[in-house]
Structures are given as C-alpha cells and as structure tokens.
Design a protein around this motif. Structure first.
Motif, mmCIF file in Angstrom:
data_model
loop_
_atom_site.group_PDB
_atom_site.id
_atom_site.type_symbol
_atom_site.label_atom_id
_atom_site.label_comp_id
_atom_site.label_asym_id
_atom_site.label_seq_id
_atom_site.Cartn_x
_atom_site.Cartn_y
_atom_site.Cartn_z
ATOM 1 N N ALA A 1 -3.989 5.033 -5.407
ATOM 2 C CA ALA A 1 -3.200 6.064 -5.192
ATOM 3 C C ALA A 1 -2.647 5.878 -3.578
ATOM 4 C CB ALA A 1 -3.736 7.459 -5.619
ATOM 5 N N TYR A 2 -3.719 5.796 -2.697
ATOM 6 C CA TYR A 2 -3.153 5.653 -1.431
ATOM 7 C C TYR A 2 -2.336 4.417 -0.957
ATOM 8 C CZ TYR A 2 -7.002 8.964 0.154
ATOM 9 O OH TYR A 2 -7.880 10.218 0.602
ATOM 10 N N ASP A 3 -2.296 3.438 -1.633
ATOM 11 C CA ASP A 3 -1.911 2.233 -1.464
ATOM 12 C C ASP A 3 -0.410 2.409 -1.840
ATOM 13 O OD1 ASP A 3 -3.905 0.904 -0.509
ATOM 14 O OD2 ASP A 3 -4.267 -0.546 -1.995
ATOM 15 N N GLN A 4 -0.443 2.960 -3.127
ATOM 16 C CA GLN A 4 0.994 3.339 -3.728
ATOM 17 C C GLN A 4 1.942 3.969 -2.599
ATOM 18 O OE1 GLN A 4 1.018 4.803 -7.604
ATOM 19 N NE2 GLN A 4 3.260 5.127 -7.394
ATOM 20 N N ILE A 5 1.180 5.286 -2.145
ATOM 21 C CA ILE A 5 2.032 6.296 -1.444
ATOM 22 C C ILE A 5 2.389 5.426 -0.128
ATOM 23 C CG2 ILE A 5 1.653 8.448 -0.110
ATOM 24 C CD1 ILE A 5 2.254 8.924 -3.027
ATOM 25 N N LEU A 6 1.590 4.773 0.437
ATOM 26 C CA LEU A 6 1.927 4.051 1.683
ATOM 27 C C LEU A 6 2.805 3.290 1.586
ATOM 28 C CD1 LEU A 6 -1.719 3.838 2.847
ATOM 29 C CD2 LEU A 6 -0.078 5.022 4.034
ATOM 30 N N PHE A 7 2.767 2.423 0.451
ATOM 31 C CA PHE A 7 3.911 1.333 0.187
ATOM 32 C C PHE A 7 5.245 2.003 -0.128
ATOM 33 C CE2 PHE A 7 6.775 -0.839 -2.965
ATOM 34 C CZ PHE A 7 6.713 -2.084 -2.533
ATOM 35 N N LEU B 1 -3.455 14.388 -3.721
ATOM 36 C CA LEU B 1 -3.474 12.886 -3.697
ATOM 37 C C LEU B 1 -5.016 12.261 -3.346
ATOM 38 C CD1 LEU B 1 -2.261 10.144 -3.304
ATOM 39 C CD2 LEU B 1 -2.006 10.660 -0.802
ATOM 40 N N ASP B 2 -5.697 13.047 -2.546
ATOM 41 C CA ASP B 2 -6.959 12.793 -2.224
ATOM 42 C C ASP B 2 -8.049 12.900 -3.371
ATOM 43 O OD1 ASP B 2 -6.708 12.318 0.631
ATOM 44 O OD2 ASP B 2 -6.421 14.384 0.886
ATOM 45 N N ALA B 3 -7.441 13.858 -4.224
ATOM 46 C CA ALA B 3 -8.432 14.248 -5.496
ATOM 47 C C ALA B 3 -8.331 13.067 -6.449
ATOM 48 C CB ALA B 3 -7.972 15.398 -5.997
ATOM 49 N N LEU B 4 -6.904 12.719 -6.446
ATOM 50 C CA LEU B 4 -6.748 11.541 -7.312
ATOM 51 C C LEU B 4 -7.504 10.104 -6.990
ATOM 52 C CD1 LEU B 4 -5.017 10.423 -9.912
ATOM 53 C CD2 LEU B 4 -3.161 9.891 -8.066
ATOM 54 N N ALA B 5 -7.443 10.042 -5.569
ATOM 55 C CA ALA B 5 -8.156 8.776 -5.212
ATOM 56 C C ALA B 5 -9.474 8.953 -5.342
ATOM 57 C CB ALA B 5 -7.639 8.865 -3.677
#
Length: 363
Positions: free
Chosen positions: A180-186, A132-136
């Motif tokens: 990516a972060y926003d989507q996962i957190l949502f 996920l971090d790599a994608l972000a």
C-alpha cells in the motif's frame, strides 16, 4: 639533493608525523574518533544483524520515549509476523483518538468478563495513523492469524490528504515495507526500489532515521517501556483545547476529495480483512461534545462523518459501530478537544466494545 637537504626533508616529515600523532591523540580528537568508530561499527552491526526478529524482540531500542508509538507499532507488528499467536486475536488500529479511547488493560478485562479471556489484544495505534496506515498494517499480519480487526475511523482520519500519506510513507515512520505504501508513493512520483528481502536494506530509511536513538539506547542501556496512552488519567488542558480549536475550526481544503479517497482505502481494508478470514469492526470512539459546541467547523465535520458512517452501516460493508454508552460523556472526560482521558469512560467503552467483539467472533 645534498645530504643536508635530505636530512632536512626527513626531519620535516618526522615533525609533521609527530604533529599529526599529537593532534590525533589529543583527548577531544581521540574521543571524536572513538565515537565515529563506534558509530561505524554500530551501523555495520545494524546492517548485518538487525532483521525483523531482532525488531520484534528489541524494538524498544529504536524508541525515543515511552510514547513513541511508531516504534511500538513497528515492534508489535514484527512480533506478530515473526511469532504468530495461536490464540484468537483482536487487532486494534487507529490514530491517537482511538489510542486514547481503547485502553489495553481495560479491554483485556472486558473481554475476560465476556468469556474471552483467551483472546489476545494487539494494539497497533499511533498518532496520525490514517486508513492507508491501517491497510499497510493489515498487509503485515500473518495469514494464519484469526480474530477481529477493530479500526477506529474518526472524522479527523478522513481529512488526510494524499500529500499527508506521501509524507508518512516517505518519512519511514514505521519499519516495514508495504504494498500500500509503495503504491501510494509510486502514484505520487516516488517509485520505490525493488525489495531485497533483507530487512536492513528494505527498511534503510527507518533504520537510518532511528540510528542515533539506537546508539544512545545501546550505550546507556536504556530500555523504553511504552505507555498504553499518553492521555489516560490526565486533567483537562484548556490550553490544548484552544490550540486544537484554532487548528480545527475550519473545514480542511479539498475535504470531500480527501474523504472519498480515504473511504476507498477503508473499502480496500474491508476486502483485505475478508480475504484473510478476519472480522472487521469500524468504530467511532467517543467524541468531546464541548469541542463541537465551541467550534462550528468541528460540529459540521462530525455531522458529515456521522452521515457517512450511517450510510456505511446501511450498506453491505463492514460492521460500523458508534459508541452508545449508558452515561453520556462531557468535556471533563477529555484531556483536550479529541482525546479521552477519563478511565471510567474508557472502561465503559471497553465493555461495550467487548460485547460487539464477542458477537463478531461467535458470528
């Protein structure tokens, strides 16, 4: 009210004011007040003047120490976004395992020996970095950047759960907003406010968490110089080996679900790099054979990972590379169960990797 009472009241007020003033001017209270005023002034300055360009130029001011790789990644990704390199670039992503295996000086030298001295290396590795971090991070790369993304995908990185991803995003380890972060957190029930297009507002969590360190570094004039690796050149630590063994000597709960979720993120990474015109190399850094031999669960985890990478290699996905060094590695080449420390092995790995980078650029 009599004149006598009025005079007594005025005298009482003057006494209270004098006592308050005396209290406020006591050295300890005065120092506390000055410190508070400085904090307020610094906080206001952060809100007004800290933008992505400031972070790109002075990101080390937010770092706690030379191995604060979250601060390093924040600074370097901001620098790439604000000042896109003209030269072809190799972006290196991954957790501390990849960070320890791919050393920047060694990779630069290896690229030069392959006729790629003009290629710039941007190492964006940090501890616990997940797919996920790599994608972000790739989301943050400037669209005009050309070159190769080298992403370390280890057996350990596929064990990250959704809860881990939420904790990473929610803790604002890095100073940039990401789709990516926003989507996962949502999806986890933590919707993020709309972006304000103002760095200090969009990254308030990161700046708030780093604010005390920023104040200390500003007041002391300290400028952190980041270390390329916290493990290179260090002697093996049997104690850390045992600590990691106790931690890893069991299959993580819901491993299969976590692995499938992270592989979907890797697929999104592949699609995003292709959309950006970047080559993607998925690499599996050298592993400590003594760790697998000592702990059966580690051996099983790595077997599953090797099978997954082989399946990906045979598919239509990105290029998947497993280190094939001329000299085999052993436990003495590692600081602990997972982190490479022998610079000779790192040099050999860099030369092997540079050859594949050359093929990716020429191809």
């Amino acid at each position: 009210m009599t004149a006598e009472n009025s005079g007594a009241g005025s005298s009482g007020r003057r006494t209270k004011i004098a006592a308050l003033w005396a209290g406020l001017t006591r050295p300890s209270v005065l120092a506390l007040g000055i410190a508070g005023a400085l904090n307020v002034a610094t906080l206001a300055a952060v809100g007004l003047f800290v933008d992505r360009d400031f972070v790109a130029r002075h990101g080390e001011l937010f770092a706690a120490n030379p191995v604060d790789y979250d601060a390093m990644v924040t600074q370097r990704i901001a620098a790439l976004a604000e000042h896109p390199p003209v030269a072809r670039t190799v972006v290196v992503l991954g957790s501390s395992i990849t960070l320890a295996a791919i050393l920047e000086p060694e990779l630069n030298a290896a690229l030069a020996s392959h006729g790629l001295a003009d290629v710039q290396v941007a190492k964006l590795c940090a501890g616990r970095q997940s797919p996920l971090d790599a994608l972000a991070l790739v989301e943050q790369l400037p669209r005009q950047l050309r070159g190769v993304v080298v992403a370390g995908v280890t057996a350990e990185s596929l064990t990250h759960s959704a809860a881990t991803a939420v904790s990473i995003g929610g803790a604002a380890r890095v100073g940039f907003r990401s789709d990516a972060y926003d989507q996962i957190l949502f999806e986890a029930g933590f919707p993020q406010p709309p972006r304000a297009s103002l760095y200090a507002i969009d990254n308030a969590a990161f700046l708030s968490a780093r604010f005390p360190r920023l104040v200390v570094n500003l007041l002391t004039g300290r400028r952190v110089r980041f270390h390329d690796s916290n493990y290179a050149g260090r002697s093996p630590s049997p104690e850390q080996f045992e600590v990691q063994g106790r931690l890893y000597d069991r299959m993580p709960p819901a491993y299969e679900a976590n692995a499938q979720r992270n592989l979907r993120l890797v697929e999104r990474l592949r699609l995003l790099t292709r959309e950006r015109g970047l080559q993607l190399l998925l690499v599996a850094p050298p592993v400590n054979p003594a760790f697998s031999a000592r702990y059966p669960a580690v051996a099983r985890l790595r077997e599953l990972h090797a099978t997954r990478m082989e399946m990906a290699r045979k598919g239509a996905g990105p290029t998947v590379l497993t280190a094939a060094l001329a000299d085999p590695v052993d436990g003495a080449d590692f600081f602990d169960g997972i982190h490479l420390s022998n610079r000779r092995v790192a040099q050999a790995y860099a030369d092997w990797l540079a050859g594949h980078i050359e093929e990716a650029i020429d191809g």
